[in-house]
Structure formats: C-alpha cells, structure tokens
Write a protein that holds these residues in place. Structure first.
Motif, PDB file in Angstrom:
ATOM      1  N   ALA A 295       0.848  -1.194   0.000  1.00 42.04           N
ATOM      2  CA  ALA A 295       0.000   0.000   0.000  1.00 42.04           C
ATOM      3  C   ALA A 295       0.882   1.242   0.000  1.00 42.04           C
ATOM      4  CB  ALA A 295      -0.923   0.026   1.226  1.00 42.04           C
TER       5      ALA A 295
ATOM      6  N   TRP B  61       0.926   4.990   1.810  1.00 44.90           N
ATOM      7  CA  TRP B  61       0.349   5.797   2.881  1.00 44.90           C
ATOM      8  C   TRP B  61       0.588   7.271   2.577  1.00 44.90           C
ATOM      9  CZ3 TRP B  61      -2.067   4.084   7.479  1.00 44.90           C
ATOM     10  CH2 TRP B  61      -2.101   2.695   7.654  1.00 44.90           C
TER      11      TRP B  61
ATOM     12  N   SER C  14       0.403  10.833   4.547  1.00 43.76           N
ATOM     13  CA  SER C  14       0.252  11.387   5.900  1.00 43.76           C
ATOM     14  C   SER C  14       0.112  12.897   5.848  1.00 43.76           C
ATOM     15  CB  SER C  14       1.441  11.013   6.787  1.00 43.76           C
ATOM     16  OG  SER C  14       2.617  11.678   6.385  1.00 43.76           O
TER      17      SER C  14
ATOM     18  N   ARG D 158      -4.421   5.169   3.986  1.00 39.52           N
ATOM     19  CA  ARG D 158      -3.795   3.985   3.389  1.00 39.52           C
ATOM     20  C   ARG D 158      -4.521   3.693   2.082  1.00 39.52           C
ATOM     21  NH1 ARG D 158      -4.521  -1.332   2.468  1.00 39.52           N
ATOM     22  NH2 ARG D 158      -2.745  -2.758   2.740  1.00 39.52           N
TER      23      ARG D 158
ATOM     24  N   VAL E 135       6.444   2.892   7.740  1.00 41.56           N
ATOM     25  CA  VAL E 135       5.335   1.996   7.411  1.00 41.56           C
ATOM     26  C   VAL E 135       5.904   0.654   6.982  1.00 41.56           C
ATOM     27  CG1 VAL E 135       3.773   3.858   6.746  1.00 41.56           C
ATOM     28  CG2 VAL E 135       5.206   2.800   4.999  1.00 41.56           C
TER      29      VAL E 135
ATOM     30  N   ASN F 238       4.224  -3.606   5.866  1.00 40.73           N
ATOM     31  CA  ASN F 238       3.000  -4.254   5.414  1.00 40.73           C
ATOM     32  C   ASN F 238       1.961  -4.353   6.522  1.00 40.73           C
ATOM     33  OD1 ASN F 238       4.168  -4.567   2.936  1.00 40.73           O
ATOM     34  ND2 ASN F 238       4.586  -6.756   3.134  1.00 40.73           N
TER      35      ASN F 238
ATOM     36  N   GLY G 240       1.297  -1.997   8.817  1.00 44.87           N
ATOM     37  CA  GLY G 240       0.615  -0.738   9.070  1.00 44.87           C
ATOM     38  C   GLY G 240       1.584   0.415   9.238  1.00 44.87           C
ATOM     39  N   LEU G 241       1.112   1.469   9.870  1.00 49.01           N
ATOM     40  CA  LEU G 241       1.886   2.693  10.093  1.00 49.01           C
ATOM     41  C   LEU G 241       2.364   2.728  11.535  1.00 49.01           C
ATOM     42  CD1 LEU G 241       1.159   6.238   8.853  1.00 49.01           C
ATOM     43  CD2 LEU G 241       1.317   5.900  11.312  1.00 49.01           C
TER      44      LEU G 241
ATOM     45  N   ARG H 243      -3.427   0.493  12.409  1.00 52.52           N
ATOM     46  CA  ARG H 243      -4.058  -0.186  11.290  1.00 52.52           C
ATOM     47  C   ARG H 243      -5.491   0.307  11.180  1.00 52.52           C
ATOM     48  NH1 ARG H 243      -1.903  -5.811  13.765  1.00 52.52           N
ATOM     49  NH2 ARG H 243      -2.472  -4.626  15.620  1.00 52.52           N
TER      50      ARG H 243
END
Length: 376
Positions: free
Chosen positions: A61, A63, A65, A90, A110, A112, A114-115, A148
């Motif tokens: 993905a 992201w 921000s 995301r 980040v 896979n 999440g952040l 997430r």
C-alpha cells in the motif's frame, strides 16, 4: 478549462503507480492497459492547521500522511494552540482506502502491517556524557504504536528513544538511540553531538510483549549499527514533488477532489489573521541595536503598511513598503492566511524570509512592476 492534478513524486508498487496531489485529497492509480482509477478523501479531518503532505511506501500500500505544516504555542493566540494531530490515508493496490488518526506522535515508518509512530519527538542531550557505558540507570521512555485502519493501535513501551521502523526481508526492525548523544565540547565553549543508532529486530507481533528493554535485547555493547548509507536512503523515502510531468491528469468535473471546509470559530479566524499580520506590524522598528535604537527589518525599508483584505477563507495579509530596489514605487508581498479548506496557514518566519530576500536581492526585476507596484 481543465483542473489538473498536481502530483507529488509518483510511487510504483508492484504494477500500480500512484499519483497523489500535493495539496488536494485525491490520488490517481495507474496500471498499464487499464483506465486510471481516482480515489479521494475530502472529509478527512487533518486538524485546523494547513498540513504537510508526505508519502510512505509499504510493500502492499501507499500511505499519505498529513501533519501541521506550521503551528503555534504562542500564548497570544490560544485558540490556535491545537494538539499536534496527524492523519493518514492507506491506499491499497486496488484503490481501497483506510484511515488512521492520532495526536502527539511522530511517524517512524510503514510496513506491510501498518503505520508506526513514536511518542518522543527528540532525543534529549546529556552534556556530561562523553562516551563509554551509558549513565547508570539510563532510560529514555518512548511508546511505539502500530496503527491499522479500523483497529485500536498496538502499543509497546521502550526504554530508549525510537528513530525509525523498517521492513527488512520478512522481519520488522526498530532503529533506536541506545545511549544519550556523545557530547564533544569545542574550544569556543559550544559542543557537537554524536548520535549512536542501533537496529533491533522486533519479536513476532502476535507474541510481542507490551514493554521492551534495550538491555534485555542487547545485554552488552550497542548492537548492530545503522549505516550512513541507510540513513541517506531513509531521507530519500520522504518524497518531494515530482520534477517530471506525469502527463495531464484532468480532474475537471470529478466530485470529491477538493477538501471540504473545516469549522473554525470566529475567534480562531481572528487570531489566525493576527498571527500573520503581527509579524509585519513593526517593520520599520523590527530590530534594536545595543544602544536601544530601533532599526528597520532591512536597510532601506520605509513607509511600511500592512492591511488585511478578503473574507474567510479568501483572506490575505498584504504588506507594502518602499525600498531602494524599486525606488519609484512600492514593493508588495501577500500571504494567504487560510488554505482552500479554511485551515490556518501561519507562515512562520515570513518576516525573516522577507528580510533574506531583500538582503540577497532575490527579487523580481523592477520592469515587472504594474501600476507602480512590484509584487515580490
């Protein structure tokens, strides 16, 4: 008439290329042989301050921000002293969207999963630490969180300052400062600081403890260091606006590609205007020398005036003055106080930036003036 997307640097993950607008809540996903897909998030709450937009690439993905570009803790403008909110979008490879919001944190990276964020923005200095073993009982608490979409954050307490989180093959590692910065005093009475940076593999997330101690993970020494090359690559990950042209991506007529207006109180609007205008209220008496004599922002500046024009959100602070660069007329610099969503843009250090431009002569040629006004 067209409405072009103004893209940040394109990001390609697998066979999907993402074009994210630098200011608007919209992205275009492109795959060879398929029509472009447009996704947007016009209602996302990113706070009352004009945001900085950054892109973060994960394996599955992209992201996007948003954090305040400039904010204030100035007691003269209490209505603007909002928490340091951060929001992120995301965008999956198929264009699916997820959202994360948090406050008082900094983004560490980040993966896979999440952040990742940390709670401590800076590493504290210990002027008495000049290397060797860390001071007895040394700890610098920081909270690592995994965000997430649609789930509560996973929190892990560390006893060291956290610098970054990175994917390394199939594992996740955290980069941290294992000791205070090493202080190197100089002969002028100042000091330089050397920062150690160590990588620590995280245990599997499904079995990770809610608190981790550095010395439990690295009983002796400082662990595996992060290289200078890796630090340079880390800086490159925060992508700047694209230099090339991805071709015209026309958003004309597409619904949801502009931010919805935020809600600002009358007091917040008034204080935002004042926070910008006050920077120019005393340009002719901006400095004071050792004798107390008032001096202008820069030599030759005179007859300065500051006025506010327009209504929210189309409000400008307009600064006019005389200067030897264009003696037959006036110089003018204008500042948009609110962005298109009505969020506050404080233009921090705008007065200093104006001084630097005047001192260096980084100005338009006088021949570009119109009706006796040279816009700079």
């Amino acid at each position: 008439m067209t409405d072009p997307l103004r893209a940040l640097a394109p990001v390609t993950i697998d066979n999907t290329t993402f074009f994210v607008d630098e200011a608007r809540p919209v992205a275009v996903l492109r795959r060879t042989g398929q029509p472009d897909r447009v996704v947007s998030w016009p209602r996302l709450n990113v706070g009352i301050h004009h945001p900085q937009t950054l892109l973060h690439r994960a394996g599955n993905a992209l992201w996007v921000s948003y954090s305040p570009w400039d904010s204030t803790s100035d007691e003269r403008y209490p209505a603007l002293c909002a928490p340091q909110d951060m929001a992120a979008v995301r965008i999956g490879l198929e264009g699916d969207l997820g959202f994360v919001q948090t406050a008082g944190t900094k983004i560490l990276g980040v993966t896979n999963e999440g952040l990742w964020t940390g709670s401590s923005p800076f590493q504290a200095i210990d002027e008495d630490y000049h290397g060797g073993p860390e001071p007895s009982g040394y700890a610098y608490p920081d909270t690592l969180q995994l965000h997430r979409p649609g789930q509560p954050p996973l929190s892990i307490e560390f006893d060291r300052h956290l610098f970054a989180v990175r994917q390394r093959g199939q594992s996740i590692e955290v980069w941290l400062n294992p000791s205070p910065p090493i202080t190197h005093p100089d002969q002028a009475g100042g000091a330089g600081y050397e920062y150690r940076l160590t990588r620590i593999p995280l245990p599997p997330l499904n079995s990770i403890a809610d608190a981790l101690r550095f010395r439990d993970l690295v009983p002796q020494g400082w662990g595996e260091p992060v290289s200078e090359q890796e630090l340079e690559q880390l800086e490159e990950e925060y992508l700047e606006p694209a230099q090339g042209d991805p071709g015209l991506i026309d958003l004309q007529g597409m619904v949801g590609t502009h931010w919805e207006l935020v809600e600002l109180s009358a007091v917040q609007r008034e204080q935002a205007i004042a926070a910008v205008a006050d920077q120019f209220s005393s340009l002719e008496q901006f400095w004071h020398d050792s004798s107390g004599e008032a001096l202008p922002l820069t030599e030759g500046l005179s007859d300065a005036q500051c006025q506010v024009v327009g209504r929210w959100p189309q409000v400008q602070v307009v600064v006019d003055f005389h200067h030897p660069h264009y003696p037959q007329g006036i110089l003018r610099r204008s500042f948009q106080v609110f962005d298109e969503a009505g969020r506050v843009h404080l233009h921090s250090y705008a007065g200093i930036n104006l001084m630097e431009d005047l001192d260096t002569g980084d100005l338009p040629e006088p021949g570009q003036a119109k009706d006796g006004v040279l816009r700079i």
